[in-house]
Design an enzyme around this catalytic site. Structure first.
Site: not given
Length: 312
Positions: A220, A253
């Site tokens: 990311k 998550d």
């Protein structure tokens, strides 16, 4: 496909009107487990809880979500950890923890721990995070990592999410050693430049990612995008901008759940990353880690959630 998520769930307190606190529960790998279940993937959560009413409530809630609990140990006299979320106006959050003696920390020291670790080989994928690693002492981590290595030899894949929290470690050197050992037994690593900068020092995140030897890396970036790297494949997948960010809790998550569920279902990395971005974008538009069932996107949701959408 069957997944085991290993980690800790804690009692969650969030600000409510008139200075009150609203009680819920959460934890990084537990959030991912719930989203796995909502995406139609069979998943068990592996942790330890106490024998108190709040622990019992957690187990009942997970069961209602479709998360398996056969590897949830219950320890008499112990309690779950607790945290309070402080959310800023821009949706960013700060956590305050009370967890040093939580039941989850004793998971790998229980009489049934060896049998539980051996059973990990029965799963198609094992998912854990850097927060999971920080729960256990050096001996416990060694037993867990050995079990992961054995499971991989039996054909199980291991996915490791970096989720680095400096306050959970005695020092950076200890964390770097533990993370290096986890990388070595992982097939898929979900990381972020932010995590790797914190772990290896400012400005080292990109270099650390380039040095990382792993079959599949999902990194990311600072901007709303991720880099996906596999042998012979390296690309950046951008995310659609989110109009309004309410709360960033569980963004990573939920991304992990959607990405991994798609990959296990045979999707290519770009399709999987797009699914991850999409679910995370919906999650950050709601307060709290777990969004209402009707908010799950129909094309990603599992059968139970699709039925909910039709009937709502």
């Amino acid at each position: 496909m069957k997944i085991a998520c290993i980690g800790e769930c804690m009692i969650e307190l969030t600000p409510a009107p008139a200075g009150q606190l609203q009680r819920g529960y959460g934890g990084d790998t537990l959030n991912t487990a719930i989203y796995f279940a909502r995406l139609g993937t069979e998943v068990d959560y592996v942790t330890a809880l106490g024998d108190d009413v709040w622990s019992g409530g957690m187990v009942a809630a997970w069961t209602a979500e479709g998360v398996g609990t056969r590897h949830v140990a219950r320890i008499p006299g112990k309690l779950p950890g607790l945290y309070i979320i402080e959310t800023a106006a821009d949706g960013e959050r700060r956590f305050h923890y009370w967890r040093d003696s939580s039941a989850a920390r004793a998971l790998l020291d229980l009489p049934g721990s060896a049998a539980m670790l051996a059973d990990l080989s029965a799963y198609d994928l094992i998912y854990l995070s850097g927060i999971t690693l920080s729960l256990y002492d050096a001996g416990g981590r060694a037993r867990l990592l050995a079990a992961l290595a054995a499971a991989r030899q039996a054909g199980t894949r291991v996915a490791f999410d970096t989720n680095f929290r400096p306050r959970n470690w005695p020092d950076r050197a200890a964390a770097q050693m533990a993370y290096g050992e986890a990388f070595a037994v992982s097939d898929i690593v979900l990381a972020s430049i932010e995590d790797l900068d914190l772990l290896y020092g400012g400005g080292e995140g990109n270099k650390a990612a380039d040095r990382l030897v792993v079959g599949e890396l999902v990194l990311k970036l600072h901007e709303p995008a991720c880099r996906v790297r596999l042998p012979g494949f390296d690309t950046v997948v951008t995310a659609t901008p989110v109009e309004r960010v309410v709360d960033t809790t569980a963004a990573g998550d939920s991304f992990a759940a959607a990405y991994l569920a798609a990959r296990l279902g045979g999707a290519d990395p770009v399709v999987a990353a797009t699914a991850g971005h999409r679910l995370a974008g919906i999650v950050v538009g709601h307060r709290g880690a777990i969004i209402p069932r009707p908010a799950m996107p129909a094309d990603l949701a599992g059968p139970r959630d699709q039925e909910k959408e039709v009937s709502s």
